[in-house]
Motif scaffolding. Structure first.
Motif, PDB file in Angstrom:
ATOM      1  N   GLY A   8       0.781  -1.233   0.000  1.00 48.35           N
ATOM      2  CA  GLY A   8       0.000   0.000   0.000  1.00 48.35           C
ATOM      3  C   GLY A   8       0.808   1.276   0.000  1.00 48.35           C
ATOM      4  N   GLY A   9       2.108   1.203  -0.221  1.00 48.53           N
ATOM      5  CA  GLY A   9       2.937   2.389  -0.377  1.00 48.53           C
ATOM      6  C   GLY A   9       3.153   3.217   0.874  1.00 48.53           C
ATOM      7  N   ALA A  10       3.340   4.510   0.674  1.00 48.59           N
ATOM      8  CA  ALA A  10       3.719   5.430   1.759  1.00 48.59           C
ATOM      9  C   ALA A  10       2.724   5.446   2.907  1.00 48.59           C
ATOM     10  CB  ALA A  10       3.895   6.841   1.197  1.00 48.59           C
ATOM     11  N   GLU A  11       1.446   5.418   2.599  1.00 46.71           N
ATOM     12  CA  GLU A  11       0.435   5.460   3.667  1.00 46.71           C
ATOM     13  C   GLU A  11       0.563   4.239   4.582  1.00 46.71           C
ATOM     14  OE1 GLU A  11      -4.372   5.246   4.029  1.00 46.71           O
ATOM     15  OE2 GLU A  11      -3.550   6.501   2.426  1.00 46.71           O
ATOM     16  N   SER A  12       0.758   3.089   3.999  1.00 45.25           N
ATOM     17  CA  SER A  12       0.905   1.872   4.799  1.00 45.25           C
ATOM     18  C   SER A  12       2.207   1.876   5.588  1.00 45.25           C
ATOM     19  CB  SER A  12       0.837   0.636   3.906  1.00 45.25           C
ATOM     20  OG  SER A  12      -0.462   0.489   3.389  1.00 45.25           O
ATOM     21  N   VAL A  13       3.277   2.370   4.985  1.00 49.88           N
ATOM     22  CA  VAL A  13       4.553   2.450   5.704  1.00 49.88           C
ATOM     23  C   VAL A  13       4.417   3.382   6.898  1.00 49.88           C
ATOM     24  CG1 VAL A  13       6.953   3.230   5.559  1.00 49.88           C
ATOM     25  CG2 VAL A  13       6.001   1.787   3.752  1.00 49.88           C
ATOM     26  N   HIS A  85       7.780  -7.615  16.677  1.00 49.98           N
ATOM     27  CA  HIS A  85       6.897  -6.442  16.728  1.00 49.98           C
ATOM     28  C   HIS A  85       6.545  -5.969  15.321  1.00 49.98           C
ATOM     29  CE1 HIS A  85       6.761  -6.024  20.994  1.00 49.98           C
ATOM     30  NE2 HIS A  85       8.053  -5.814  21.118  1.00 49.98           N
ATOM     31  N   LEU A  86       7.506  -6.021  14.416  1.00 46.85           N
ATOM     32  CA  LEU A  86       7.224  -5.628  13.038  1.00 46.85           C
ATOM     33  C   LEU A  86       6.220  -6.584  12.401  1.00 46.85           C
ATOM     34  CD1 LEU A  86       7.669  -3.798  10.631  1.00 46.85           C
ATOM     35  CD2 LEU A  86       9.660  -5.201  10.035  1.00 46.85           C
ATOM     36  N   ALA A  87       6.419  -7.877  12.598  1.00 44.82           N
ATOM     37  CA  ALA A  87       5.488  -8.865  12.035  1.00 44.82           C
ATOM     38  C   ALA A  87       4.086  -8.678  12.612  1.00 44.82           C
ATOM     39  CB  ALA A  87       5.995 -10.275  12.296  1.00 44.82           C
ATOM     40  N   ASP A  88       3.996  -8.447  13.921  1.00 44.70           N
ATOM     41  CA  ASP A  88       2.689  -8.219  14.551  1.00 44.70           C
ATOM     42  C   ASP A  88       2.029  -6.956  14.000  1.00 44.70           C
ATOM     43  OD1 ASP A  88       3.072 -10.494  16.078  1.00 44.70           O
ATOM     44  OD2 ASP A  88       3.608  -9.396  17.899  1.00 44.70           O
ATOM     45  N   THR A  89       2.839  -5.912  13.788  1.00 43.41           N
ATOM     46  CA  THR A  89       2.331  -4.664  13.237  1.00 43.41           C
ATOM     47  C   THR A  89       1.768  -4.895  11.845  1.00 43.41           C
ATOM     48  OG1 THR A  89       3.866  -3.319  14.518  1.00 43.41           O
ATOM     49  CG2 THR A  89       3.001  -2.335  12.497  1.00 43.41           C
ATOM     50  N   LEU A  90       2.518  -5.587  11.012  1.00 40.33           N
ATOM     51  CA  LEU A  90       2.084  -5.835   9.641  1.00 40.33           C
ATOM     52  C   LEU A  90       0.842  -6.723   9.609  1.00 40.33           C
ATOM     53  CD1 LEU A  90       5.582  -6.281   7.995  1.00 40.33           C
ATOM     54  CD2 LEU A  90       4.081  -4.263   7.882  1.00 40.33           C
ATOM     55  N   THR A  91       0.776  -7.688  10.510  1.00 41.36           N
ATOM     56  CA  THR A  91      -0.413  -8.541  10.602  1.00 41.36           C
ATOM     57  C   THR A  91      -1.629  -7.703  10.980  1.00 41.36           C
ATOM     58  OG1 THR A  91       0.912 -10.473  11.202  1.00 41.36           O
ATOM     59  CG2 THR A  91      -1.412 -10.524  11.797  1.00 41.36           C
ATOM     60  N   GLU A  92      -1.449  -6.807  11.960  1.00 45.47           N
ATOM     61  CA  GLU A  92      -2.529  -5.919  12.396  1.00 45.47           C
ATOM     62  C   GLU A  92      -3.030  -5.046  11.246  1.00 45.47           C
ATOM     63  OE1 GLU A  92      -1.814  -2.005  14.615  1.00 45.47           O
ATOM     64  OE2 GLU A  92      -2.330  -3.415  16.205  1.00 45.47           O
ATOM     65  N   LEU A  93      -2.122  -4.682  10.335  1.00 43.70           N
ATOM     66  CA  LEU A  93      -2.474  -3.822   9.206  1.00 43.70           C
ATOM     67  C   LEU A  93      -2.944  -4.626   7.996  1.00 43.70           C
ATOM     68  CD1 LEU A  93       0.425  -1.244   9.538  1.00 43.70           C
ATOM     69  CD2 LEU A  93      -1.978  -0.904  10.141  1.00 43.70           C
ATOM     70  N   SER A  94      -3.217  -5.909   8.215  1.00 45.77           N
ATOM     71  CA  SER A  94      -3.749  -6.810   7.184  1.00 45.77           C
ATOM     72  C   SER A  94      -2.804  -7.053   6.012  1.00 45.77           C
ATOM     73  CB  SER A  94      -5.100  -6.297   6.660  1.00 45.77           C
ATOM     74  OG  SER A  94      -6.019  -6.198   7.730  1.00 45.77           O
ATOM     75  N   VAL A  95      -1.508  -6.961   6.270  1.00 42.91           N
ATOM     76  CA  VAL A  95      -0.536  -7.339   5.243  1.00 42.91           C
ATOM     77  C   VAL A  95      -0.564  -8.861   5.156  1.00 42.91           C
ATOM     78  CG1 VAL A  95       1.914  -7.325   4.611  1.00 42.91           C
ATOM     79  CG2 VAL A  95       0.871  -5.295   5.663  1.00 42.91           C
ATOM     80  N   PRO A  96      -0.674  -9.409   3.951  1.00 44.49           N
ATOM     81  CA  PRO A  96      -0.736 -10.864   3.804  1.00 44.49           C
ATOM     82  C   PRO A  96       0.535 -11.562   4.327  1.00 44.49           C
ATOM     83  CG  PRO A  96      -1.359  -9.778   1.760  1.00 44.49           C
ATOM     84  CD  PRO A  96      -0.821  -8.714   2.667  1.00 44.49           C
ATOM     85  N   GLY A  97       0.352 -12.759   4.826  1.00 41.60           N
ATOM     86  CA  GLY A  97       1.455 -13.523   5.407  1.00 41.60           C
ATOM     87  C   GLY A  97       2.632 -13.721   4.474  1.00 41.60           C
ATOM     88  N   ASP A  98       2.365 -13.917   3.168  1.00 36.31           N
ATOM     89  CA  ASP A  98       3.477 -14.099   2.238  1.00 36.31           C
ATOM     90  C   ASP A  98       4.283 -12.812   2.094  1.00 36.31           C
ATOM     91  OD1 ASP A  98       1.283 -12.922   0.869  1.00 36.31           O
ATOM     92  OD2 ASP A  98       1.946 -13.729  -1.058  1.00 36.31           O
ATOM     93  N   ARG A  99       3.625 -11.654   2.191  1.00 37.24           N
ATOM     94  CA  ARG A  99       4.339 -10.373   2.139  1.00 37.24           C
ATOM     95  C   ARG A  99       5.171 -10.179   3.410  1.00 37.24           C
ATOM     96  NH1 ARG A  99       5.048  -8.123  -2.761  1.00 37.24           N
ATOM     97  NH2 ARG A  99       3.095  -8.075  -3.864  1.00 37.24           N
ATOM     98  N   ILE A 100       4.623 -10.570   4.547  1.00 42.58           N
ATOM     99  CA  ILE A 100       5.362 -10.461   5.805  1.00 42.58           C
ATOM    100  C   ILE A 100       6.615 -11.327   5.728  1.00 42.58           C
ATOM    101  CG2 ILE A 100       5.310 -10.924   8.296  1.00 42.58           C
ATOM    102  CD1 ILE A 100       2.303 -10.160   8.188  1.00 42.58           C
ATOM    103  N   ALA A 101       6.492 -12.506   5.172  1.00 45.40           N
ATOM    104  CA  ALA A 101       7.652 -13.395   5.013  1.00 45.40           C
ATOM    105  C   ALA A 101       8.693 -12.767   4.089  1.00 45.40           C
ATOM    106  CB  ALA A 101       7.209 -14.753   4.482  1.00 45.40           C
ATOM    107  N   GLU A 102       8.251 -12.109   3.018  1.00 48.71           N
ATOM    108  CA  GLU A 102       9.183 -11.422   2.104  1.00 48.71           C
ATOM    109  C   GLU A 102       9.919 -10.302   2.834  1.00 48.71           C
ATOM    110  OE1 GLU A 102       7.940 -10.298  -1.995  1.00 48.71           O
ATOM    111  OE2 GLU A 102       6.026 -11.186  -1.366  1.00 48.71           O
ATOM    112  N   ILE A 103       9.183  -9.551   3.641  1.00 45.95           N
ATOM    113  CA  ILE A 103       9.779  -8.441   4.384  1.00 45.95           C
ATOM    114  C   ILE A 103      10.799  -8.976   5.392  1.00 45.95           C
ATOM    115  CG2 ILE A 103       9.288  -6.615   6.073  1.00 45.95           C
ATOM    116  CD1 ILE A 103       6.545  -6.311   4.493  1.00 45.95           C
ATOM    117  N   ALA A 104      10.435 -10.029   6.100  1.00 46.15           N
ATOM    118  CA  ALA A 104      11.358 -10.635   7.070  1.00 46.15           C
ATOM    119  C   ALA A 104      12.625 -11.118   6.369  1.00 46.15           C
ATOM    120  CB  ALA A 104      10.681 -11.780   7.802  1.00 46.15           C
TER     121      ALA A 104
END
Length: 122
Positions: A8-13, A85-104
């Motif tokens: 979601g770009g800048a707003e999501s970041v 904490h970052l993973a929990d934050t991204l989960t809370e913001l409805s970032v899909p699990g595969d995206r969270i794994a990519e970020i990690a």
């Protein structure tokens, strides 16, 4: 599509950084590291760093990770807590699990630059 665009770009970041620091500063294992830190400035650096790391248009002009964390005595446990904490934050913001794994995966190589006391527990 970059990870940056995919979440979601800048707003999501921006939302992620706000939620992330609420979590980190509320964690007794981590809060002390931020006692004398300008949090507003740190958040701005973090937004730019995350955006750049995830393929966004922002340019990160801060110190490299080793310099920024030198002398703090950060352990693997501290690094793991921040990543959680970052993973929990991204989960809370409805970032899909595969995206969270990519970020990690994108952030994992930073461990060796940030952790200075790997054998110690935090």
């Amino acid at each position: 599509m970059s990870i940056y665009d995919g979440i979601g770009g800048a707003e999501s970041v921006r939302a992620a950084v706000e939620s992330f620091y609420t979590r980190v500063l509320g964690d007794s294992r981590l809060a002390g590291f931020f006692a004398d830190v300008d949090i507003s400035r740190l958040k701005a650096h973090q937004r730019a760093f995350i955006a750049a790391a995830l393929g966004g248009p922002e340019v990160y002009a801060g110190r490299d990770m080793a310099a920024a964390h030198a002398g703090l005595g950060l352990t693997d446990a501290h690094f793991d807590a921040v990543v959680a904490h970052l993973a929990d934050t991204l989960t809370e913001l409805s970032v899909p699990g595969d995206r969270i794994a990519e970020i990690a995966a994108a952030l994992a190589p930073l461990r060796e630059q940030i952790v200075s006391a790997p054998g110690l527990s935090g």
